[in-house]
Design an enzyme around this catalytic site. Sequence first.
Site, mmCIF file in Angstrom:
data_model
loop_
_atom_site.group_PDB
_atom_site.id
_atom_site.type_symbol
_atom_site.label_atom_id
_atom_site.label_comp_id
_atom_site.label_asym_id
_atom_site.label_seq_id
_atom_site.Cartn_x
_atom_site.Cartn_y
_atom_site.Cartn_z
ATOM 1 N N HIS A 100 18.130 -37.088 -5.520
ATOM 2 C CA HIS A 100 17.610 -37.651 -4.279
ATOM 3 C C HIS A 100 16.096 -37.481 -4.155
ATOM 4 O O HIS A 100 15.561 -37.507 -3.051
ATOM 5 C CB HIS A 100 18.339 -37.021 -3.084
ATOM 6 C CG HIS A 100 19.803 -37.356 -3.056
ATOM 7 N ND1 HIS A 100 20.281 -38.623 -2.795
ATOM 8 C CD2 HIS A 100 20.897 -36.602 -3.328
ATOM 9 C CE1 HIS A 100 21.602 -38.638 -2.881
ATOM 10 N NE2 HIS A 100 22.001 -37.416 -3.210
ATOM 11 N N LYS A 108 13.691 -15.180 -9.580
ATOM 12 C CA LYS A 108 13.443 -14.145 -10.594
ATOM 13 C C LYS A 108 12.519 -14.675 -11.681
ATOM 14 O O LYS A 108 11.585 -13.994 -12.091
ATOM 15 C CB LYS A 108 14.792 -13.715 -11.175
ATOM 16 C CG LYS A 108 14.880 -12.322 -11.627
ATOM 17 C CD LYS A 108 15.293 -11.326 -10.552
ATOM 18 C CE LYS A 108 14.509 -11.432 -9.279
ATOM 19 N NZ LYS A 108 14.958 -10.624 -8.192
ATOM 20 N N CYS A 142 0.816 -1.219 0.000
ATOM 21 C CA CYS A 142 0.000 0.000 0.000
ATOM 22 C C CYS A 142 0.843 1.260 0.000
ATOM 23 O O CYS A 142 1.879 1.334 0.662
ATOM 24 C CB CYS A 142 -0.890 0.046 1.227
ATOM 25 S SG CYS A 142 -1.929 -1.380 1.422
ATOM 26 N N LYS A 159 6.612 -4.166 -3.984
ATOM 27 C CA LYS A 159 8.045 -3.846 -3.940
ATOM 28 C C LYS A 159 8.535 -3.696 -2.510
ATOM 29 O O LYS A 159 9.574 -4.223 -2.140
ATOM 30 C CB LYS A 159 8.289 -2.544 -4.721
ATOM 31 C CG LYS A 159 9.752 -2.131 -4.798
ATOM 32 C CD LYS A 159 10.536 -3.064 -5.690
ATOM 33 C CE LYS A 159 11.999 -2.695 -5.802
ATOM 34 N NZ LYS A 159 12.794 -3.796 -6.366
ATOM 35 N N ASN A 188 -1.886 2.194 5.622
ATOM 36 C CA ASN A 188 -0.978 1.130 5.190
ATOM 37 C C ASN A 188 -0.611 0.344 6.438
ATOM 38 O O ASN A 188 -0.216 0.941 7.441
ATOM 39 C CB ASN A 188 0.277 1.767 4.553
ATOM 40 C CG ASN A 188 1.366 0.755 4.257
ATOM 41 O OD1 ASN A 188 1.156 -0.449 4.334
ATOM 42 N ND2 ASN A 188 2.549 1.231 3.910
ATOM 43 N N GLY A 189 -0.742 -0.972 6.406
ATOM 44 C CA GLY A 189 -0.406 -1.787 7.575
ATOM 45 C C GLY A 189 -1.537 -2.753 7.891
ATOM 46 O O GLY A 189 -2.440 -2.949 7.072
ATOM 47 N N ARG A 192 5.311 -0.009 -5.982
ATOM 48 C CA ARG A 192 5.287 -0.751 -4.720
ATOM 49 C C ARG A 192 4.385 -1.977 -4.792
ATOM 50 O O ARG A 192 4.483 -2.868 -3.953
ATOM 51 C CB ARG A 192 4.784 0.159 -3.596
ATOM 52 C CG ARG A 192 5.696 1.318 -3.311
ATOM 53 C CD ARG A 192 5.002 2.337 -2.449
ATOM 54 N NE ARG A 192 4.826 1.880 -1.080
ATOM 55 C CZ ARG A 192 5.678 2.095 -0.099
ATOM 56 N NH1 ARG A 192 6.795 2.741 -0.329
ATOM 57 N NH2 ARG A 192 5.435 1.666 1.118
ATOM 58 N N TRP A 222 -2.816 -2.818 -1.582
ATOM 59 C CA TRP A 222 -2.392 -4.198 -1.831
ATOM 60 C C TRP A 222 -3.183 -5.038 -0.824
ATOM 61 O O TRP A 222 -2.959 -4.957 0.377
ATOM 62 C CB TRP A 222 -0.890 -4.320 -1.604
ATOM 63 C CG TRP A 222 -0.296 -5.632 -2.014
ATOM 64 C CD1 TRP A 222 0.108 -5.998 -3.264
ATOM 65 C CD2 TRP A 222 -0.003 -6.747 -1.160
ATOM 66 N NE1 TRP A 222 0.620 -7.272 -3.239
ATOM 67 C CE2 TRP A 222 0.565 -7.763 -1.963
ATOM 68 C CE3 TRP A 222 -0.170 -7.001 0.203
ATOM 69 C CZ2 TRP A 222 0.968 -8.988 -1.462
ATOM 70 C CZ3 TRP A 222 0.227 -8.224 0.708
ATOM 71 C CH2 TRP A 222 0.789 -9.200 -0.124
ATOM 72 N N GLU A 271 18.490 -17.594 -6.583
ATOM 73 C CA GLU A 271 18.034 -16.269 -7.012
ATOM 74 C C GLU A 271 17.465 -16.322 -8.436
ATOM 75 O O GLU A 271 16.440 -15.702 -8.746
ATOM 76 C CB GLU A 271 19.194 -15.265 -6.926
ATOM 77 C CG GLU A 271 18.954 -13.918 -7.563
ATOM 78 C CD GLU A 271 17.728 -13.171 -7.020
ATOM 79 O OE1 GLU A 271 17.166 -13.592 -6.009
ATOM 80 O OE2 GLU A 271 17.325 -12.181 -7.655
ATOM 81 N N GLU A 278 8.889 -15.106 -10.255
ATOM 82 C CA GLU A 278 8.090 -13.939 -9.856
ATOM 83 C C GLU A 278 7.588 -13.120 -11.030
ATOM 84 O O GLU A 278 6.516 -12.537 -10.949
ATOM 85 C CB GLU A 278 8.836 -13.059 -8.850
ATOM 86 C CG GLU A 278 10.073 -12.376 -9.379
ATOM 87 C CD GLU A 278 10.684 -11.422 -8.355
ATOM 88 O OE1 GLU A 278 11.899 -11.260 -8.350
ATOM 89 O OE2 GLU A 278 9.943 -10.835 -7.577
HETATM 90 C C1 F6R Z 1 12.310 -10.171 -5.514
HETATM 91 C C2 F6R Z 1 12.367 -9.182 -4.466
HETATM 92 C C3 F6R Z 1 11.954 -9.587 -3.111
HETATM 93 C C4 F6R Z 1 12.682 -8.747 -2.058
HETATM 94 C C5 F6R Z 1 12.127 -9.052 -0.669
HETATM 95 C C6 F6R Z 1 12.871 -8.276 0.379
HETATM 96 O O1 F6R Z 1 12.782 -9.667 -6.717
HETATM 97 O O2 F6R Z 1 12.701 -8.045 -4.692
HETATM 98 O O3 F6R Z 1 12.158 -10.939 -2.896
HETATM 99 O O4 F6R Z 1 14.043 -9.034 -2.115
HETATM 100 O O5 F6R Z 1 10.772 -8.722 -0.629
HETATM 101 O O6 F6R Z 1 12.812 -6.911 0.131
HETATM 102 P P1 F6R Z 1 13.924 -5.928 0.629
HETATM 103 O O7 F6R Z 1 15.191 -6.251 -0.050
HETATM 104 O O8 F6R Z 1 13.406 -4.577 0.276
HETATM 105 O O9 F6R Z 1 14.020 -6.133 2.121
#
Ligand code: F6R
Length: 603
Positions: free
Chosen positions: A503, A484, A2, A598, A99-100, A27, A73, A480, A487
């Site tokens: 395994h 990527k 949010c 985000k 927000n929260g 976000r 969100w 990682e 997501e």
């Molecule tokens: C994926 C991504 C998320 C963040 C995670 C932590 O591309 O960006 O997995 O890494 O939500 O966020 P931060 O780094 O802002 O604590």
Amino acid sequence: MCGIVGVVGNKSATDILMQGLEKLEYRGYDSAGIFVTGGNHDSLVKSVGRIRDLRSKLGIDVAGTAGIGHTRWATHGKPSEENAHPHTSATGRFVLVHNGVIENFKEIKANYLPADSFKGQTDTEIAVHLIGKFVEEDGLAPLDAFKKALGIIEGSYAFALMDATDATTIYVAKNKSPLLIGLGDGYNMVCSDAMAMIRETSEFMEIHDKELVVLTKGSVSVTDYDGNAISRGSYTAELDLSDIGKGTYPFYMLKEIDEQPAVMRKLIATYTNADGSMKVDSEIVKAVQEADRIYIIAAGTSYNAGFGAKQMLEALTDTPVELGVSSEWGYGMPLLSKKPFFIFLSQSGETADSRQVLVKTGELGLPSLTVTNVPGSTLSREATYTMLIGAGPEIAVASTKAYTGQIATLAFLAKAVGEADGREAAKDFDLVKELSLVAQSIEATLSEKEKIAAIVKDLLLTTRNAFYIGRKSDYFVAMEASLKLKEISYVQCEGFAAGELKHGTISLIEKDTPAIALLSDAAVAPHTRGNAMEISSRGGKVITIAMEHVANPDDDILVTNVHPHLSAIAMVIPTQLIAYETSSQRGLDVDKPRNLAKAVTVE
Ligand code: F6R
């Protein structure tokens, strides 16, 4: 997650709110709304979907000098107009964005409010009804009603509240969720992050937890919940509007992938002196030197970055490094070593899960460092120390330059600590040279975009699942790489330790299942190749990404050689491009994948 924006003063509130909401889009959100007052009449407009959907519902009569806006969100209740913010009190007089998560919203509803008076299912609606009741039934002044409600509400919140009978004031409070004040000439603003206000101002003021702010066009009054005045200076944000545009790029993610060589070079400039020695705060170095174990706490991509740096940190500092998923550690720390040092990795510096652990380390009096891309963020403010990545705003939800920037930042820390300890391994590691080579390696990989696009077209365009495999550092990159791909392209993908596949999980390999093997370490590359053979023998389609020193003529993508301590940075680049290509070739919104946010500001 949010986003909040609010303005009061001498400008067009609709324009400021709408452009602020557009800046907050990154976000993550599923609905949005604005309340505008101070014009001929008040307007409350909400919409499910994108900001452009909200914009299309605005008539020219939605005009005024004050207002609040929100991107939602969904947490409590599905995305719908009823659940979108702003929410109003029973009579419509009070208007609130939030927000929260209000944890005791059910108790508040049961104890204070009539059961049948709500339009939607959100916790926020209950908060604004409570404030309305305290004013309209109990006769409190709006500020006192807000304070009384804040005394009852438990959980995380950033609130911006307006009284429709008073277009001159916005009431603001926060606990755990991010919120900032923006200061203007003849107007003042409130917002979840600086980016939404940077067109209007570069002068900001922090709000801390459990503070209440009363905002008018010419004043900002900050108090604690008991009414004690708090005096706080402002600061100038070093953001540039051009930093947050995407220029000619189709998506922010591609721009941010391309920025990584520059990020590496900027980090060299930030963390080295003219003579090439390390320029890392000596207090941080000393605190790490005194530790018997380093704990890296993070979520998602940042967690994976922690693994990308683990071996290097251990090799250069001779201190064991343990990783913790923040959402797990927040609810129970394992047995800690005698002298722990905590590193919080967080692109946004706002991740609620990580903050929960940081609060616990603070209560235990343990030293902590936040490595973040956002100066002044909550995790940065609340940790003992901060190291900034300085990668510039990362707007795409999928983190790329923050991942590589985090590993590189930790390399400077590791070398500074190792050198201070007199360790040969640290002295011999020429980080400036090696990171410059990494920047060149990234550039070389970036020049292979067309080839990577063709591989994606052949192998990943329609698949429902895929694997990344690797050993040692390549396994961490596989984690990682798979995150990527998942997501942003919605391909179910697992990042697997290559030797572990046989395994159990190898039973998932079917005809044409794509499996991407990462090969950068000469000691284990032959074994990973063996595991790749096991996959192709069962019908899987293997793609290899190999560093030149271990490459075979038939490898699919080559990565130029870099120092093993930094190989995670170089090896992740082709996988970022694979994820990007898969998402864009499937016609998806690369920057705003479904369901994701985000800055993850709820636990
Ligand atoms: C994926 C991504 C998320 C963040 C995670 C932590 O591309 O960006 O997995 O890494 O939500 O966020 P931060 O780094 O802002 O604590």
